[in-house]
Write a protein that holds these residues in place. Structure first.
Motif, mmCIF file in Angstrom:
data_model
loop_
_atom_site.group_PDB
_atom_site.id
_atom_site.type_symbol
_atom_site.label_atom_id
_atom_site.label_comp_id
_atom_site.label_asym_id
_atom_site.label_seq_id
_atom_site.Cartn_x
_atom_site.Cartn_y
_atom_site.Cartn_z
ATOM 1 N N TYR A 126 8.106 1.726 -4.802
ATOM 2 C CA TYR A 126 7.425 0.425 -4.789
ATOM 3 C C TYR A 126 7.507 -0.285 -6.140
ATOM 4 C CZ TYR A 126 5.526 0.077 -0.102
ATOM 5 O OH TYR A 126 5.398 -0.100 1.258
ATOM 6 N N THR A 127 8.134 0.326 -7.136
ATOM 7 C CA THR A 127 8.341 -0.394 -8.391
ATOM 8 C C THR A 127 9.222 -1.622 -8.175
ATOM 9 O OG1 THR A 127 10.205 1.089 -8.907
ATOM 10 C CG2 THR A 127 8.054 1.638 -9.865
ATOM 11 N N THR A 128 10.013 -1.616 -7.100
ATOM 12 C CA THR A 128 10.865 -2.775 -6.806
ATOM 13 C C THR A 128 10.061 -3.970 -6.294
ATOM 14 O OG1 THR A 128 11.292 -1.984 -4.559
ATOM 15 C CG2 THR A 128 12.832 -1.285 -6.283
ATOM 16 N N LYS A 129 8.769 -3.756 -5.996
ATOM 17 C CA LYS A 129 7.939 -4.832 -5.446
ATOM 18 C C LYS A 129 6.845 -5.288 -6.407
ATOM 19 C CE LYS A 129 8.741 -3.756 -0.557
ATOM 20 N NZ LYS A 129 8.143 -3.625 0.788
ATOM 21 N N LEU A 130 6.932 -4.883 -7.663
ATOM 22 C CA LEU A 130 5.898 -5.252 -8.630
ATOM 23 C C LEU A 130 5.779 -6.758 -8.796
ATOM 24 C CD1 LEU A 130 6.453 -2.557 -11.409
ATOM 25 C CD2 LEU A 130 4.492 -2.736 -9.855
ATOM 26 N N SER A 131 6.885 -7.462 -8.818
ATOM 27 C CA SER A 131 6.827 -8.910 -8.996
ATOM 28 C C SER A 131 6.303 -9.615 -7.753
ATOM 29 C CB SER A 131 8.227 -9.456 -9.343
ATOM 30 O OG SER A 131 9.146 -9.167 -8.302
ATOM 31 N N GLN A 132 6.440 -8.959 -6.607
ATOM 32 C CA GLN A 132 5.976 -9.548 -5.350
ATOM 33 C C GLN A 132 4.465 -9.421 -5.176
ATOM 34 O OE1 GLN A 132 8.080 -7.944 -1.968
ATOM 35 N NE2 GLN A 132 6.748 -8.926 -0.459
ATOM 36 N N TYR A 133 3.900 -8.329 -5.713
ATOM 37 C CA TYR A 133 2.469 -8.052 -5.531
ATOM 38 C C TYR A 133 1.799 -7.853 -6.888
ATOM 39 C CZ TYR A 133 3.740 -7.171 -0.643
ATOM 40 O OH TYR A 133 4.206 -7.283 0.646
ATOM 41 N N PRO A 134 1.110 -8.864 -7.421
ATOM 42 C CA PRO A 134 0.485 -8.742 -8.749
ATOM 43 C C PRO A 134 -0.643 -7.720 -8.802
ATOM 44 C CG PRO A 134 -0.126 -10.806 -7.676
ATOM 45 C CD PRO A 134 0.952 -10.214 -6.847
ATOM 46 N N GLY A 135 -1.181 -7.316 -7.649
ATOM 47 C CA GLY A 135 -2.251 -6.319 -7.634
ATOM 48 C C GLY A 135 -1.753 -4.911 -7.396
ATOM 49 N N LEU A 136 -0.444 -4.702 -7.458
ATOM 50 C CA LEU A 136 0.148 -3.400 -7.193
ATOM 51 C C LEU A 136 0.240 -2.575 -8.471
ATOM 52 C CD1 LEU A 136 1.759 -1.352 -5.439
ATOM 53 C CD2 LEU A 136 3.804 -2.747 -5.890
ATOM 54 N N VAL A 137 -0.192 -1.318 -8.385
ATOM 55 C CA VAL A 137 -0.033 -0.350 -9.472
ATOM 56 C C VAL A 137 0.677 0.871 -8.883
ATOM 57 C CG1 VAL A 137 -1.175 1.128 -11.170
ATOM 58 C CG2 VAL A 137 -2.123 -1.143 -10.633
ATOM 59 N N VAL A 138 1.804 1.244 -9.482
ATOM 60 C CA VAL A 138 2.584 2.394 -9.012
ATOM 61 C C VAL A 138 2.479 3.511 -10.039
ATOM 62 C CG1 VAL A 138 4.866 3.247 -8.342
ATOM 63 C CG2 VAL A 138 4.185 0.896 -7.765
ATOM 64 N N LEU A 139 2.092 4.693 -9.584
ATOM 65 C CA LEU A 139 1.993 5.859 -10.466
ATOM 66 C C LEU A 139 3.168 6.793 -10.234
ATOM 67 C CD1 LEU A 139 -1.798 6.778 -10.059
ATOM 68 C CD2 LEU A 139 -0.755 5.097 -11.594
#
Length: 345
Positions: free
Chosen positions: A188-201
């Protein structure tokens, strides 16, 4: 997502972070350090580590494809999890929602921070229902946790469910990808710009084989990473950890070999265990372990312990009655496991 200031705890939103001596210095290359009350002897251990881990972030950018300003390093992923609660959840008021069963530290950290933790039960195949997850969310929900591949079940969580929560929830969605290297699903690091509330660990503990140095990763928007840097302890990642990680990152090609070997071993031994007469079911795995249900998990656990083989009994966890979680070892270790299990009666 709501405005970040509205999601943060009020005291965090106005926090003036501690600044270290090295934070304040910006200029030419220095060679005399008289700013941090360090002992001038016993170099290089006498110096405080880089609080921003700048060199390591630059090296990791080439591997993960994420800009340094969107990378955070923690003292294990557990520090990153704890920061989520300390940054966003007001004790006794806000809540977090998570799938169940899953990694136990989400619930433990919620309890430590006096935050209500709402568990949403998975189905018999360890998959979530998006409607049930969204129904558990209310106006005081600040965090939603997914672990994918999940622990202890080992399977990827349906991305369509995660996407629906990301599209519907205006808070912070944390996706723990500790085992991402062992699955064919994309990060899901590929979707960081799409979702500003996303945090991937992610972590250096699993595929990278460095559980002993305690180095966790968080990827998020620069705004969220900035707050994490403000709230963390100034020197949370020590100099020995940073140096060892830099050494290992230079040999990243080894990780691909290790992952390939582990996945091959997983595919080899899971059918063998499934065929044993006392095994009821081996669950689908996309991780470096698998979960299996047995007629008497406790008896098998005790027997394996007598053989000098330690696995994890997960029988007391929701949906995991009579199950053992078995990590994939070397081929020799896996053969020893199979040999010992074949003699169990």
């Amino acid at each position: 997502m709501k405005d970040l200031k509205d999601l943060l705890r009020p005291n965090i939103a106005v926090l003036s972070p501690y600044t270290s001596a090295r934070d304040e210095y910006k200029g030419k290359e220095a060679h005399v350090f008289l700013d941090a009350n360090e002992n001038p002897f016993n170099q290089p251990l006498n110096r405080y580590p880089d609080p921003e881990q700048a060199e390591l972030k630059l090296k990791l950018q080439a591997i993960k494809g994420v800009a340094p300003q969107s990378i955070f390093f923690g003292n294990g992923s557990d520090e990153c999890i704890d920061l989520m609660f300390r940054m966003f959840c007001r004790p006794g008021i806000d809540n977090a929602v998570a799938i169940e069963p899953t990694y136990g530290m989400y619930g433990v950290t919620a309890a430590i921070n006096d935050v209500e933790y709402r568990r949403v039960l998975l189905d018999d195949d360890f998959q979530p229902d998006a409607d049930k997850l969204l129904a558990a969310i209310d106006s005081n929900t600040k965090l939603v946790f997914f672990c994918s591949p999940n622990n202890p079940s080992g399977n990827d969580i349906d991305h369509s469910v995660i996407d629906r929560v990301l599209d519907s929830f205006d808070g912070i969605v944390v996706i723990d990808e500790a085992y991402i290297d062992f699955t064919e699903m994309p990060s899901y690091t590929t979707k960081l710009s799409q979702y500003p509330g996303l945090v991937v660990l992610q972590t250096f503990s699993k595929a990278w084989g460095m559980a002993g140095i305690r180095l966790g990763l968080a990827f998020a928007s620069p705004e969220i990473i900035s707050v994490m840097n403000s709230v963390k302890y100034p020197y949370n990642v020590n100099v020995l950890t940073q140096r060892k990680a830099l050494e290992e990152v230079e040999q990243a090609e080894r990780v691909e070999v290790w992952v390939r070997d582990i996945v091959a071993e997983r595919k080899r031994i899971m059918p063998i265990v499934a065929a044993m007469p006392f095994c009821q079911r081996v669950f689908k795995s996309d991780a470096n372990f698998f979960l299996a249900r047995f007629d008497d998990a406790r008896a098998l656990y005790d027997y394996l312990s007598e053989c000098g083989i330690i696995v994890r009994n997960r029988s007391k966890i929701a949906l995991c009655g009579n199950t053992l979680r078995i990590t994939i070892g070397t081929r020799q270790e896996n053969d020893e496991l199979i040999d010992c299990m074949s003699r169990f009666k």
